[in-house]
Scaffold this motif. Structure first.
Motif, PDB file in Angstrom:
ATOM      1  N   UNK A 232       3.901  21.986  20.503  1.00  0.00           N
ATOM      2  CA  UNK A 232       3.051  21.183  19.621  1.00  0.00           C
ATOM      3  C   UNK A 232       2.050  20.380  20.452  1.00  0.00           C
ATOM      4  N   UNK A 233       1.635  20.930  21.575  1.00  0.00           N
ATOM      5  CA  UNK A 233       0.745  20.214  22.500  1.00  0.00           C
ATOM      6  C   UNK A 233      -0.529  19.716  21.828  1.00  0.00           C
ATOM      7  N   UNK A 234      -1.029  20.460  20.871  1.00  0.00           N
ATOM      8  CA  UNK A 234      -2.297  20.073  20.235  1.00  0.00           C
ATOM      9  C   UNK A 234      -2.170  18.799  19.414  1.00  0.00           C
ATOM     10  N   UNK A 235      -0.936  18.384  19.084  1.00  0.00           N
ATOM     11  CA  UNK A 235      -0.728  17.170  18.292  1.00  0.00           C
ATOM     12  C   UNK A 235      -0.436  15.931  19.136  1.00  0.00           C
ATOM     13  N   UNK A 236      -0.310  16.094  20.435  1.00  0.00           N
ATOM     14  CA  UNK A 236       0.073  14.982  21.303  1.00  0.00           C
ATOM     15  C   UNK A 236      -0.931  13.836  21.245  1.00  0.00           C
ATOM     16  N   UNK A 237      -2.202  14.131  21.422  1.00  0.00           N
ATOM     17  CA  UNK A 237      -3.218  13.071  21.407  1.00  0.00           C
ATOM     18  C   UNK A 237      -3.283  12.377  20.057  1.00  0.00           C
ATOM     19  N   UNK A 238      -3.167  13.141  18.972  1.00  0.00           N
ATOM     20  CA  UNK A 238      -3.180  12.560  17.634  1.00  0.00           C
ATOM     21  C   UNK A 238      -1.980  11.626  17.441  1.00  0.00           C
ATOM     22  N   UNK A 239      -0.804  12.057  17.895  1.00  0.00           N
ATOM     23  CA  UNK A 239       0.399  11.227  17.754  1.00  0.00           C
ATOM     24  C   UNK A 239       0.287   9.951  18.585  1.00  0.00           C
ATOM     25  N   UNK A 240      -0.195  10.082  19.813  1.00  0.00           N
ATOM     26  CA  UNK A 240      -0.352   8.896  20.664  1.00  0.00           C
ATOM     27  C   UNK A 240      -1.356   7.911  20.064  1.00  0.00           C
ATOM     28  N   UNK A 241      -2.493   8.404  19.616  1.00  0.00           N
ATOM     29  CA  UNK A 241      -3.494   7.523  19.016  1.00  0.00           C
ATOM     30  C   UNK A 241      -2.964   6.875  17.735  1.00  0.00           C
ATOM     31  N   UNK A 242      -2.250   7.646  16.931  1.00  0.00           N
ATOM     32  CA  UNK A 242      -1.661   7.086  15.700  1.00  0.00           C
ATOM     33  C   UNK A 242      -0.693   5.957  16.016  1.00  0.00           C
ATOM     34  N   UNK A 243       0.113   6.136  17.035  1.00  0.00           N
ATOM     35  CA  UNK A 243       1.064   5.089  17.419  1.00  0.00           C
ATOM     36  C   UNK A 243       0.347   3.874  17.998  1.00  0.00           C
ATOM     37  N   UNK A 244      -0.720   4.086  18.756  1.00  0.00           N
ATOM     38  CA  UNK A 244      -1.520   2.959  19.256  1.00  0.00           C
ATOM     39  C   UNK A 244      -2.094   2.166  18.080  1.00  0.00           C
ATOM     40  N   UNK A 245      -2.609   2.874  17.076  1.00  0.00           N
ATOM     41  CA  UNK A 245      -3.186   2.213  15.901  1.00  0.00           C
ATOM     42  C   UNK A 245      -2.123   1.417  15.152  1.00  0.00           C
ATOM     43  N   UNK A 246      -0.973   2.028  14.921  1.00  0.00           N
ATOM     44  CA  UNK A 246       0.104   1.328  14.215  1.00  0.00           C
ATOM     45  C   UNK A 246       0.579   0.104  14.992  1.00  0.00           C
ATOM     46  N   UNK A 247       0.671   0.221  16.309  1.00  0.00           N
ATOM     47  CA  UNK A 247       1.069  -0.931  17.124  1.00  0.00           C
ATOM     48  C   UNK A 247       0.025  -2.034  17.054  1.00  0.00           C
ATOM     49  N   UNK A 248      -1.246  -1.677  17.090  1.00  0.00           N
ATOM     50  CA  UNK A 248      -2.313  -2.683  17.010  1.00  0.00           C
ATOM     51  C   UNK A 248      -2.277  -3.403  15.663  1.00  0.00           C
ATOM     52  N   UNK A 249      -2.044  -2.671  14.597  1.00  0.00           N
ATOM     53  CA  UNK A 249      -1.924  -3.302  13.274  1.00  0.00           C
ATOM     54  C   UNK A 249      -0.711  -4.218  13.247  1.00  0.00           C
ATOM     55  N   UNK A 250       0.391  -3.762  13.813  1.00  0.00           N
ATOM     56  CA  UNK A 250       1.600  -4.592  13.883  1.00  0.00           C
ATOM     57  C   UNK A 250       1.395  -5.859  14.694  1.00  0.00           C
ATOM     58  N   UNK A 251       0.669  -5.753  15.783  1.00  0.00           N
ATOM     59  CA  UNK A 251       0.365  -6.927  16.607  1.00  0.00           C
ATOM     60  C   UNK A 251      -0.472  -7.915  15.807  1.00  0.00           C
ATOM     61  N   UNK A 252      -1.464  -7.406  15.092  1.00  0.00           N
ATOM     62  CA  UNK A 252      -2.302  -8.291  14.271  1.00  0.00           C
ATOM     63  C   UNK A 252      -1.465  -8.989  13.192  1.00  0.00           C
ATOM     64  N   UNK A 253      -0.616  -8.227  12.518  1.00  0.00           N
ATOM     65  CA  UNK A 253       0.222  -8.803  11.457  1.00  0.00           C
ATOM     66  C   UNK A 253       1.137  -9.882  12.023  1.00  0.00           C
ATOM     67  N   UNK A 254       1.702  -9.641  13.178  1.00  0.00           N
ATOM     68  CA  UNK A 254       2.610 -10.612  13.777  1.00  0.00           C
ATOM     69  C   UNK A 254       1.912 -11.832  14.355  1.00  0.00           C
ATOM     70  N   UNK A 255       0.808 -11.625  15.064  1.00  0.00           N
ATOM     71  CA  UNK A 255       0.149 -12.736  15.749  1.00  0.00           C
ATOM     72  C   UNK A 255      -0.745 -13.570  14.842  1.00  0.00           C
ATOM     73  N   UNK A 256      -1.440 -12.933  13.927  1.00  0.00           N
ATOM     74  CA  UNK A 256      -2.418 -13.659  13.108  1.00  0.00           C
ATOM     75  C   UNK A 256      -1.916 -13.983  11.708  1.00  0.00           C
ATOM     76  N   UNK A 257      -1.166 -13.074  11.100  1.00  0.00           N
ATOM     77  CA  UNK A 257      -0.636 -13.329   9.758  1.00  0.00           C
ATOM     78  C   UNK A 257       0.737 -13.989   9.820  1.00  0.00           C
TER      79      UNK A 257
END
Length: 111
Positions: free
Chosen positions: A29-54
């Motif tokens: 599933x090599x073609x999905x690696x970059x998509x999965x990594x970017x998706x997890x980065x996005x989810x972590x960034x949203x989680x950081x915002x929710x925790x730090x600012x909200x």
């Protein structure tokens, strides 16, 4: 002391994503690696915002689901949240790109 905690958390994140990369490679599933990594980065960034600012924590969805789900959509829409989340994604992705080769070649890491 905080540097140790932050470093441990960060390298745990990197180790986890390297393991995900290896898992994807083994299952062809090599073609999905970059998509999965970017998706997890996005989810972590949203989680950081929710925790730090909200100021929500991980239990808010369980202990206050109506409050959490009613406030969240309105709070994530806007220029400030978007800028913070995009900057956080850039920082996470940049640091991950620097650390991934170190972790993948580390003597501590084994497939």
């Amino acid at each position: 002391m905080y540097i140790i905690f932050i470093g441990t958390g960060w390298f745990s994140y990197v180790f986890s994503l390297v393991n995900l990369d290896i898992y994807f490679s083994k299952n062809h599933w090599d073609r999905y690696t970059n998509f999965a990594e970017l998706s997890l980065h996005i989810l972590c960034a949203i989680g950081i915002y929710i925790g730090r600012f909200l100021r929500f924590n991980s239990w808010s969805l369980v202990t206050q689901p109506k409050h959490f789900l009613s406030i969240l959509p309105g709070e994530l829409i806007g220029k400030f949240p978007l800028v913070v989340i995009v900057l956080t994604i850039a920082i996470i992705a940049g640091l991950y790109a620097l650390c991934k080769p170190l972790v993948a070649k580390s003597s501590l890491y084994r497939e």
